[in-house]
Scaffold this active site. Structure first.
Site, PDB file in Angstrom:
ATOM      1  N   ARG A 347       0.807  -1.216   0.000  1.00 51.70           N
ATOM      2  CA  ARG A 347       0.000   0.000   0.000  1.00 51.70           C
ATOM      3  C   ARG A 347       0.849   1.281   0.000  1.00 51.70           C
ATOM      4  O   ARG A 347       0.457   2.291  -0.582  1.00 51.70           O
ATOM      5  CB  ARG A 347      -0.961   0.014   1.187  1.00 51.70           C
ATOM      6  CG  ARG A 347      -2.062  -1.041   1.114  1.00 51.70           C
ATOM      7  CD  ARG A 347      -3.114  -0.819   2.186  1.00 51.70           C
ATOM      8  NE  ARG A 347      -3.849   0.412   1.953  1.00 51.70           N
ATOM      9  CZ  ARG A 347      -3.678   1.548   2.615  1.00 51.70           C
ATOM     10  NH1 ARG A 347      -2.763   1.613   3.596  1.00 51.70           N
ATOM     11  NH2 ARG A 347      -4.380   2.625   2.330  1.00 51.70           N
ATOM     12  N   CYS A 378      14.259  -6.015  -4.068  1.00 49.70           N
ATOM     13  CA  CYS A 378      15.136  -5.305  -5.004  1.00 49.70           C
ATOM     14  C   CYS A 378      14.355  -4.215  -5.724  1.00 49.70           C
ATOM     15  O   CYS A 378      14.106  -4.290  -6.938  1.00 49.70           O
ATOM     16  CB  CYS A 378      15.746  -6.292  -5.995  1.00 49.70           C
ATOM     17  SG  CYS A 378      16.791  -7.535  -5.227  1.00 49.70           S
TER      18      CYS A 378
END
Length: 450
Positions: A347, A378
């Site tokens: 979110r 990553c």
């Protein structure tokens, strides 16, 4: 001026202070700094079940279900399962007397798994497949919220295949042209988005008249959902008035529309600055607005319905993380990397959402320092808490708790970087139990059949 200097120090809470409207009602923090939820220390949960972990406060969830049922006693209240759905949460909603709002065949399967009363199930979705509609008809759901002409086509084709059941009872979702005061991705009632039949173009009225002419469908009323994480009532009031105006116009031509569903979207507090409207006040305002508008229009008050999801599940959830690395950027902030991230809470990246964070496993006398809680993925956007404060002596191995993660965290969780999703740990009366187990690498590989 540095980033750190530019941050208002008034945003930094006292270390160890829990803001009650952000946390589950059972949350406490002892003099030793250990957070407890449902009477279970966070340190015990982490030791027994590992981290990251979604912690689900059953008592808090029950309390919020009951609060909505009481405040909206003369409404139909459907729990919006997309916010957070497990067999446990579905059972608790049913026991509280709520209905269940489902959007897909998968969510409907959870209703079936716990024997949720079909009459109290409402089927949503902006692009329901024929298979999903068939599953809804076979289960005998109480209401289907129709979102498009194509969906009406599918229902009329499918309905004769279920001759032993009553006609499908439908509501028509209307795009009322109201832009809610929320993030663009979760504003759902203005014209430039994918949901519903347009009010201003006449599409909604055309859809009503089509269903009225149909011998295969039963029209029950109208539906609107203006968005999510909404604090005020102005958007709901505007949507209600526009829907009621359409309803009055249609009733003058002999169309019976006994029901009006105002959707959900009620906001919660993620930080100390958030001030959502109390449930009781929201109920009184909506009830009064509808009654006054109906009186003005000279039509009877319809049976009303709402669909809270976040407002029930959101505060009931807390995510526990373990700190892995700490990087102090002089004059900027301290980056605190945890063992989860955007795979268990997307979110922040998706909606630019704000969260709070608390040291959960020890006491500290150090001064607050500006931090950013980041994950292990990553991706530079892998942020859990964009701006927060923790003790300046934060270190690897510390246990952190992020409140307000009960809604749209587990349900939006994913496997980026092939990271297994965390478990859901239910807590109540001093006991913890795993209700959704932690995924493993073997679970991920099981689906790879190449």
């Amino acid at each position: 001026m540095s980033v750190a200097e530019n941050q208002s120090t008034t945003l930094a809470p006292e270390i160890g202070e829990l803001r009650p409207h952000i946390w589950p009602t059972t949350a406490t923090q002892g003099t030793d700094g250990v957070l407890s939820i449902g009477g279970v220390p966070a340190t015990e949960i982490a030791e027994r079940h590992g981290t990251p972990a979604f912690v689900f406060d059953e008592s808090d969830f029950r309390m919020r279900c009951a609060a909505f049922r009481k405040a909206f006693h003369d409404f139909d209240v459907y729990y919006a399962s997309k916010a957070f759905l497990t067999r446990t949460s579905a059972r608790l909603a049913e026991e509280a007397g709520l209905g269940l709002d489902v959007c897909t065949e998968g969510e409907l399967a959870y209703a079936a798994a716990v024997g949720f009363p079909a009459e109290r199930v409402l089927m949503h979705g902006n692009n329901k497949s024929a298979a999903e509609l068939a599953a809804a008809l076979e289960y005998g759901v109480g209401r289907i919220v129709v979102d498009s002409r194509e969906e009406l086509d599918r229902l009329e084709i499918l309905a004769p295949s279920f001759p032993g059941t009553r006609k499908p009872r439908v509501l028509l979702r209307v795009t009322v042209g109201v832009r809610a005061d929320t993030h663009a991705h979760i504003a759902t009632a203005h014209e430039d988005q994918k949901f519903g039949f347009s009010l201003v173009s006449g599409e909604a009225e055309d859809a009503v008249r089509r269903v009225v002419r149909s011998d295969l469908l039963e029209l029950r009323g109208l539906h609107s959902h203006i968005g999510s994480q909404i604090f005020g009532t102005a958007g709901f009031e505007a949507a209600a008035k526009r829907l009621l105006g359409l309803r009055a116009h249609l009733m003058q031509t002999g169309v019976d529309l006994p029901e009006l569903n105002l959707g959900g979207g009620f906001g919660i507090a993620y930080t100390s600055e958030d001030q959502p409207t109390p449930v009781e006040d929201m109920a009184d305002i909506l009830r009064t607005v509808v009654a006054k508008e109906c009186a003005t229009l000279g039509v009877p008050v319809p049976r009303l319905a709402i669909e809270p999801g976040r407002a029930i599940a959101g505060p009931s959830g807390v995510t526990l993380y373990r700190v892995g690395t700490v990087k102090r950027r002089e004059g900027i902030r301290t980056f605190v990397a945890v063992d989860g991230g955007m795979s268990d809470n997307v979110r922040t990246a998706l909606y630019d959402a704000d969260y709070s964070v608390q040291l959960a496993g020890r006491v500290s006398g150090a001064d607050p320092t500006l931090i950013r809680v980041v994950g292990k993925h990553c991706d530079a956007g892998d942020v859990v808490v964009r701006d927060g404060y923790l003790p300046a002596d934060i270190r690897a191995g510390d246990l952190l708790a992020v409140p307000g993660t009960g809604a749209y965290c587990r349900s939006l969780a994913h496997n980026y970087n092939q990271i297994p999703r965390p478990p859901v740990i239910a807590v109540a009366d001093g006991q913890s139990r795993e209700i959704v187990r932690r995924e493993t690498a073997e679970d991920l590989m099981r689906l790879d059949v190449g």
